[in-house]
Design a protein around this motif. Structure first.
Motif, short mmCIF file in Angstrom:
data_model
loop_
_atom_site.label_atom_id
_atom_site.label_comp_id
_atom_site.label_asym_id
_atom_site.label_seq_id
_atom_site.Cartn_x
_atom_site.Cartn_y
_atom_site.Cartn_z
N ARG A 236 44.40 32.74 53.83
CA ARG A 236 43.40 32.20 55.22
C ARG A 236 43.13 30.96 54.77
N LEU A 237 43.78 29.97 55.08
CA LEU A 237 43.74 28.75 55.21
C LEU A 237 42.90 27.86 56.01
N LEU A 238 41.96 27.40 55.37
CA LEU A 238 40.46 26.96 56.26
C LEU A 238 40.47 25.62 55.51
N LYS A 239 39.59 24.74 56.62
CA LYS A 239 39.70 22.92 55.83
C LYS A 239 39.33 23.09 55.08
N ASP A 240 38.52 23.73 53.73
CA ASP A 240 37.97 23.28 52.66
C ASP A 240 38.56 24.43 51.64
N VAL A 241 39.44 25.63 52.03
CA VAL A 241 39.15 26.79 51.12
C VAL A 241 40.38 27.32 51.71
N LEU A 242 41.07 28.60 50.47
CA LEU A 242 41.72 29.02 50.87
C LEU A 242 41.16 30.35 49.97
N HIS A 243 41.45 31.97 51.42
CA HIS A 243 40.90 32.68 50.81
C HIS A 243 42.44 33.92 50.13
N VAL A 244 42.52 34.20 49.53
CA VAL A 244 42.91 34.62 48.63
C VAL A 244 43.15 36.07 48.48
N THR A 245 43.83 37.60 49.03
CA THR A 245 43.33 39.11 48.89
C THR A 245 44.73 39.27 49.36
N ASN A 246 44.62 40.72 48.27
CA ASN A 246 45.70 41.90 48.69
C ASN A 246 45.73 43.50 48.59
N LEU A 247 45.77 43.77 49.32
CA LEU A 247 45.91 44.81 49.68
C LEU A 247 45.45 46.18 48.80
N LYS A 248 46.70 46.49 48.23
CA LYS A 248 47.13 46.50 46.64
C LYS A 248 46.41 46.64 45.75
N ARG A 249 45.68 45.23 45.78
CA ARG A 249 45.13 45.15 44.40
C ARG A 249 43.13 43.95 44.87
N PRO A 250 42.53 45.44 44.75
CA PRO A 250 41.30 45.25 45.84
C PRO A 250 40.95 43.81 44.59
N GLY A 251 40.26 43.11 45.60
CA GLY A 251 39.25 41.53 44.76
C GLY A 251 39.87 40.59 46.09
N ASP A 252 39.03 39.01 45.80
CA ASP A 252 39.22 38.51 46.75
C ASP A 252 38.76 36.93 45.91
N ILE A 253 39.71 35.87 45.78
CA ILE A 253 39.40 34.60 45.31
C ILE A 253 39.68 33.74 46.63
N TYR A 254 38.75 33.01 46.26
CA TYR A 254 38.73 31.50 46.90
C TYR A 254 39.21 30.31 46.35
N PHE A 255 39.81 29.81 46.31
CA PHE A 255 40.17 28.24 45.87
C PHE A 255 39.24 27.10 47.41
N PHE A 256 39.45 26.36 46.35
CA PHE A 256 38.53 25.36 47.46
C PHE A 256 38.94 23.84 46.61
N ASN A 257 39.07 22.77 47.98
CA ASN A 257 39.79 21.76 47.50
C ASN A 257 39.53 20.73 46.54
N HIS A 258 38.14 20.61 46.23
CA HIS A 258 37.76 19.93 45.26
C HIS A 258 38.05 20.86 43.74
N GLY A 259 39.39 21.11 43.74
CA GLY A 259 39.12 21.59 42.66
C GLY A 259 38.51 22.87 41.66
N CYS A 260 37.85 23.57 42.04
CA CYS A 260 37.44 25.09 41.77
C CYS A 260 37.66 26.25 42.41
N PHE A 261 37.68 27.79 42.05
CA PHE A 261 37.95 28.90 42.90
C PHE A 261 37.28 29.45 42.59
N VAL A 262 36.89 30.71 43.10
CA VAL A 262 35.85 31.71 42.76
C VAL A 262 36.57 33.10 42.90
N SER A 263 36.64 33.62 41.71
CA SER A 263 37.46 35.22 41.37
C SER A 263 37.13 36.39 41.93
N TRP A 264 36.54 37.66 42.56
CA TRP A 264 36.14 38.15 42.80
C TRP A 264 36.33 39.67 42.59
N GLY A 265 36.32 40.47 41.17
CA GLY A 265 36.73 41.81 41.58
C GLY A 265 37.90 41.68 40.38
#
Length: 270
Positions: free
Chosen positions: A33-62
């Motif tokens: 799911r791509l918003l203005k400044d962040v991309l949310h990536v997830t997968n039902l087969k592999r629980p967890g969330d990743i948020y990629f920010f356009n300023h060169g950072c990402f946050v990984s959960w789980g």
């Protein structure tokens, strides 16, 4: 630490090509799911969330460390102006009755407690985590520039001038200017994201994260260090101007001497 899940914030570049990252994960079966400044990536087969920010950072959960390391390799393909040194901050999280961030005294780690698995709550906290690690990258860039040029004021105090060649001084000016301007141009990434204008109910989670990570006072300290860089620029510029003035004075004196010699020669000839 078996009862806790991993959460990591990483800064690897000045910015990311979010559309490219989205296409990469979409082809591999991930939901994006791509918003203005962040991309949310997830997968039902592999629980967890990743948020990629356009300023060169990402946050990984789980996810486990092996997968986190893979993410670092993946974003290299979509990085704009990669950092020489990757910045990262590690957390652990769990689910409980109330969302909070606290330091675990015995384990000496930061624990994030979430009151639900809602992706928007993770995103709100991720905005704060991403800003913190971006700020850390800024802090390191400024500190490196200050360390590299720390001898300049002492050099002037002891010698009365900077013991560098004209070319070396211009090189230092360029390096400091790039470090300072790149931060000034990207300082907006530390402001409150537009996301919270549309989702005001999520802003308290972001504010909680900013407060815990001491972002406001760190931004103030960053601005003070930017002032130090400006002072270093002023010192170098004044040194260049002084040398230029001295050169012009020497040339003028030389021309006067030459003119006097010519006049004396003509006088003796006559």
């Amino acid at each position: 630490m078996r009862s806790f899940l991993r959460c990591i914030s990483i800064c690897t570049a000045a910015s990311y090509d979010l559309l490219g990252i989205a296409n990469y994960f979409r082809k591999r079966g991930y939901f994006t799911r791509l918003l203005k400044d962040v991309l949310h990536v997830t997968n039902l087969k592999r629980p967890g969330d990743i948020y990629f920010f356009n300023h060169g950072c990402f946050v990984s959960w789980g996810f486990k460390k092996k997968f986190e390391d893979k993410l670092v390799e993946v974003v290299k393909m979509f990085s704009i102006h990669p950092l020489r040194h990757i910045e990262s901050d590690h957390f652990y999280y769990q689910y409980g009755k109330e969302t909070s961030i606290d330091s675990h005294e015995k384990l000496r780690v930061d624990i994030i407690t979430l009151d639900s698995e809602e992706a928007l709550i993770k995103l709100a906290i991720s905005y704060g985590l991403a800003q913190s690690i971006k700020l850390e990258a800024f802090e390191e860039a400024i500190q490196q520039a200050i360390r590299t040029n720390s001898e300049l004021p002492e050099d002037i105090a002891t010698r009365g001038e900077i013991s560098l060649s004209r070319r070396a001084i211009f090189k230092r000016i360029g390096e400091i200017f790039i470090a300072r301007s790149s931060i000034n141009l990207n300082i907006e990434y530390l402001d409150a994201p537009e996301f919270f204008w549309r989702n005001p109910s999520m802003e308290p989670y972001y504010i909680m994260t900013k407060k815990y990570l001491d972002i406001p006072s760190r931004v103030m300290a960053l601005n003070q260090k930017l002032d130090v860089l400006q002072e270093l620029l002023d010192i170098l510029n004044s040194q260049v101007q002084h040398r230029h003035s001295s050169l012009l004075e020497s040339i003028i004196i030389l021309l006067i001497v030459v003119e006097i010699i010519i006049s004396l020669f003509q006088f003796h000839v006559v």
